[in-house]
Motif scaffolding. Structure first.
Motif, PDB file in Angstrom:
ATOM      1  N   PHE A 291      -4.828  -4.967  30.494  1.00 13.54           N
ATOM      2  CA  PHE A 291      -3.801  -5.250  31.500  1.00 13.54           C
ATOM      3  C   PHE A 291      -3.473  -6.744  31.552  1.00 13.54           C
ATOM      4  CE2 PHE A 291      -5.418  -1.135  33.040  1.00 13.54           C
ATOM      5  CZ  PHE A 291      -4.221  -0.433  32.997  1.00 13.54           C
ATOM      6  N   LEU A 292      -4.475  -7.587  31.329  1.00 12.07           N
ATOM      7  CA  LEU A 292      -4.226  -9.032  31.346  1.00 12.07           C
ATOM      8  C   LEU A 292      -3.288  -9.430  30.205  1.00 12.07           C
ATOM      9  CD1 LEU A 292      -7.793 -10.358  32.191  1.00 12.07           C
ATOM     10  CD2 LEU A 292      -5.787 -10.241  33.693  1.00 12.07           C
ATOM     11  N   ARG A 293      -3.504  -8.827  29.035  1.00  9.45           N
ATOM     12  CA  ARG A 293      -2.620  -9.112  27.891  1.00  9.45           C
ATOM     13  C   ARG A 293      -1.191  -8.691  28.204  1.00  9.45           C
ATOM     14  NH1 ARG A 293      -6.323  -6.794  24.541  1.00  9.45           N
ATOM     15  NH2 ARG A 293      -4.987  -4.982  24.265  1.00  9.45           N
TER      16      ARG A 293
ATOM     17  N   LEU B 212      15.338  -8.252  25.228  1.00 10.58           N
ATOM     18  CA  LEU B 212      14.101  -7.784  24.585  1.00 10.58           C
ATOM     19  C   LEU B 212      14.259  -7.623  23.074  1.00 10.58           C
ATOM     20  CD1 LEU B 212      13.047  -5.083  27.209  1.00 10.58           C
ATOM     21  CD2 LEU B 212      12.146  -7.403  26.980  1.00 10.58           C
ATOM     22  N   LYS B 213      15.496  -7.531  22.632  1.00  9.99           N
ATOM     23  CA  LYS B 213      15.805  -7.361  21.200  1.00  9.99           C
ATOM     24  C   LYS B 213      15.058  -6.168  20.589  1.00  9.99           C
ATOM     25  CE  LYS B 213      17.764 -11.803  20.101  1.00  9.99           C
ATOM     26  NZ  LYS B 213      18.219 -12.027  21.459  1.00  9.99           N
TER      27      LYS B 213
ATOM     28  N   PRO C 117       1.328   1.557  27.557  1.00 10.81           N
ATOM     29  CA  PRO C 117       2.121   0.619  28.346  1.00 10.81           C
ATOM     30  C   PRO C 117       2.531  -0.572  27.475  1.00 10.81           C
ATOM     31  CG  PRO C 117       0.232   1.329  29.624  1.00 10.81           C
ATOM     32  CD  PRO C 117       0.051   1.894  28.229  1.00 10.81           C
ATOM     33  N   GLY C 118       3.796  -0.961  27.573  1.00 13.04           N
ATOM     34  CA  GLY C 118       4.292  -2.079  26.769  1.00 13.04           C
ATOM     35  C   GLY C 118       5.041  -1.654  25.520  1.00 13.04           C
ATOM     36  N   GLU C 119       4.946  -0.380  25.146  1.00 10.99           N
ATOM     37  CA  GLU C 119       5.558   0.050  23.887  1.00 10.99           C
ATOM     38  C   GLU C 119       6.985   0.558  24.038  1.00 10.99           C
ATOM     39  OE1 GLU C 119       3.236   2.311  20.941  1.00 10.99           O
ATOM     40  OE2 GLU C 119       1.514   1.972  22.227  1.00 10.99           O
ATOM     41  N   LEU C 120       7.319   1.119  25.191  1.00 15.08           N
ATOM     42  CA  LEU C 120       8.650   1.730  25.369  1.00 15.08           C
ATOM     43  C   LEU C 120       9.360   1.117  26.563  1.00 15.08           C
ATOM     44  CD1 LEU C 120       8.569   5.655  25.201  1.00 15.08           C
ATOM     45  CD2 LEU C 120       9.370   4.052  23.466  1.00 15.08           C
ATOM     46  N   PHE C 121      10.634   0.778  26.376  1.00 12.51           N
ATOM     47  CA  PHE C 121      11.500   0.438  27.506  1.00 12.51           C
ATOM     48  C   PHE C 121      12.248   1.732  27.803  1.00 12.51           C
ATOM     49  CE2 PHE C 121      14.942  -2.223  29.512  1.00 12.51           C
ATOM     50  CZ  PHE C 121      14.117  -2.893  30.383  1.00 12.51           C
ATOM     51  N   VAL C 122      12.193   2.198  29.043  1.00 11.47           N
ATOM     52  CA  VAL C 122      12.635   3.576  29.305  1.00 11.47           C
ATOM     53  C   VAL C 122      13.745   3.650  30.341  1.00 11.47           C
ATOM     54  CG1 VAL C 122      11.912   5.841  30.169  1.00 11.47           C
ATOM     55  CG2 VAL C 122      10.353   4.507  28.746  1.00 11.47           C
ATOM     56  N   HIS C 123      14.750   4.429  30.014  1.00 17.17           N
ATOM     57  CA  HIS C 123      15.753   4.831  31.002  1.00 17.17           C
ATOM     58  C   HIS C 123      15.885   6.356  30.921  1.00 17.17           C
ATOM     59  CE1 HIS C 123      19.462   4.996  33.343  1.00 17.17           C
ATOM     60  NE2 HIS C 123      19.825   5.910  32.473  1.00 17.17           N
ATOM     61  N   ARG C 124      15.808   6.992  32.074  1.00 18.72           N
ATOM     62  CA  ARG C 124      15.992   8.452  32.081  1.00 18.72           C
ATOM     63  C   ARG C 124      17.008   8.817  33.151  1.00 18.72           C
ATOM     64  NH1 ARG C 124       9.923  10.621  32.272  1.00 18.72           N
ATOM     65  NH2 ARG C 124      10.941  12.632  32.452  1.00 18.72           N
ATOM     66  N   ASN C 125      17.880   9.738  32.822  1.00 21.32           N
ATOM     67  CA  ASN C 125      18.811  10.278  33.810  1.00 21.32           C
ATOM     68  C   ASN C 125      19.068  11.744  33.481  1.00 21.32           C
ATOM     69  OD1 ASN C 125      21.165  10.621  32.036  1.00 21.32           O
ATOM     70  ND2 ASN C 125      21.321   8.392  32.022  1.00 21.32           N
ATOM     71  N   ILE C 126      19.750  12.423  34.369  1.00 20.45           N
ATOM     72  CA  ILE C 126      19.999  13.851  34.123  1.00 20.45           C
ATOM     73  C   ILE C 126      20.854  14.006  32.874  1.00 20.45           C
ATOM     74  CG2 ILE C 126      21.168  15.909  35.006  1.00 20.45           C
ATOM     75  CD1 ILE C 126      20.287  15.086  37.810  1.00 20.45           C
ATOM     76  N   ALA C 127      20.303  14.723  31.899  1.00 20.57           N
ATOM     77  CA  ALA C 127      20.980  15.048  30.633  1.00 20.57           C
ATOM     78  C   ALA C 127      21.208  13.840  29.721  1.00 20.57           C
ATOM     79  CB  ALA C 127      22.298  15.796  30.872  1.00 20.57           C
TER      80      ALA C 127
ATOM     81  N   SER D 123       3.937 -10.716  29.449  1.00 22.23           N
ATOM     82  CA  SER D 123       5.317 -10.402  29.071  1.00 22.23           C
ATOM     83  C   SER D 123       5.354  -9.042  28.398  1.00 22.23           C
ATOM     84  CB  SER D 123       5.855 -11.452  28.096  1.00 22.23           C
ATOM     85  OG  SER D 123       5.106 -11.393  26.895  1.00 22.23           O
ATOM     86  N   GLN D 124       6.573  -8.588  28.116  1.00 18.90           N
ATOM     87  CA  GLN D 124       6.711  -7.340  27.374  1.00 18.90           C
ATOM     88  C   GLN D 124       7.563  -7.570  26.141  1.00 18.90           C
ATOM     89  OE1 GLN D 124       9.084  -4.175  29.044  1.00 18.90           O
ATOM     90  NE2 GLN D 124      10.382  -5.548  30.228  1.00 18.90           N
ATOM     91  N   SER D 125       7.263  -6.888  25.061  1.00 17.04           N
ATOM     92  CA  SER D 125       8.113  -6.966  23.863  1.00 17.04           C
ATOM     93  C   SER D 125       8.143  -5.599  23.176  1.00 17.04           C
ATOM     94  CB  SER D 125       7.620  -8.051  22.906  1.00 17.04           C
ATOM     95  OG  SER D 125       6.276  -7.810  22.544  1.00 17.04           O
ATOM     96  N   PRO D 126       8.692  -4.600  23.869  1.00 15.16           N
ATOM     97  CA  PRO D 126       8.770  -3.270  23.259  1.00 15.16           C
ATOM     98  C   PRO D 126       9.786  -3.258  22.119  1.00 15.16           C
ATOM     99  CG  PRO D 126      10.035  -3.318  25.298  1.00 15.16           C
ATOM    100  CD  PRO D 126       9.340  -4.651  25.188  1.00 15.16           C
TER     101      PRO D 126
END
Ligand code: ZN
Length: 206
Positions: A30-32, A92-93, A61-71, A36-39
């Motif tokens: 968790f400290l690492r 994030l590139k 944790p840290g591997e995926l940047f996620v957006h979810r919506n219906i369909a 920052s994040q670089s997914p």
């Protein structure tokens, strides 16, 4: 009702156990991550509880940047998905964007049925999907059963959302700047938990 209230207590207990177990395996985990994040991957999936993005691919944790919506819709008028997309690509590139639909999608099914007066937000959200259904209704309605009809529109919807991404200014600008950015259209089969790839668009650079 009592059982339903207990659920959130159990969730908080489970979280304590999960965090402790994670630290036991990797004390600095968790400290690492906290810095920052670089997914490498943006996942755009359905909000359906049966398709938990990280679970399906064993992501940490840290591997995926996620957006979810219906369909799993990518609609320019939706500030939520557009802001996530912009941040993922510009800041994030990320190198990959996965649009993941799933068989048996309730949002897709709803777009093929009459609108429900008690769900005005959902109706508005699903308008592009209704239009897609109208466009392909002839082909879809030739299929003999309801499950196949829904699943065909699920696939067409994934193609459509990837197409929307290819036309999006954020994606276009990344490609013009020769940023590596691949777009993937996937389907998750809720009957066996397996993902399959429908389409990949883009090129690796550098
Ligand atoms: Zn769904």
């Amino acid at each position: 009702m009592r059982g339903r209230l207990e659920i959130t207590k159990r969730m908080l207990r489970e979280n304590q156990a999960w965090a402790q177990e994670r630290v036991a395996r990797d004390p600095d985990f968790f400290l690492r991550n906290a810095g920052s994040q670089s997914p490498d991957v943006l996942w755009i999936g359905c909000a359906d509880s049966r398709v938990p993005a990280e679970y399906t691919i064993n992501a940490q944790p840290g591997e995926l940047f996620v957006h979810r919506n219906i369909a799993n819709l990518v609609t320019e008028s939706d500030l939520n998905v557009m802001s996530v997309l912009q941040y993922a690509v510009v800041e994030l590139k990320v190198k990959h964007i996965v649009v993941c639909g799933h068989h048996g999608c309730g949002g897709v099914r709803a777009s093929m049925a009459a609108e429900r007066k008690d769900l005005p937000y959902v109706n508005r959200k699903l308008e592009p999907l209704r239009a897609l259904y109208r466009l392909h209704a002839h082909e879809i309605n030739l299929l003999e059963d309801d499950i196949k009809r829904v699943n065909r529109l699920v696939e067409l919807n994934v193609f459509e959302q990837v197409r929307n991404l290819t036309r999006n200014d954020v994606v276009q600008q990344a490609w013009q700047a020769t940023q590596t950015l691949l777009l993937h259209g996937w389907i998750y089969d809720i009957c066996n938990g397996k993902l399959s790839e429908l389409v990949t668009v883009g090129a690796k650079r550098g």
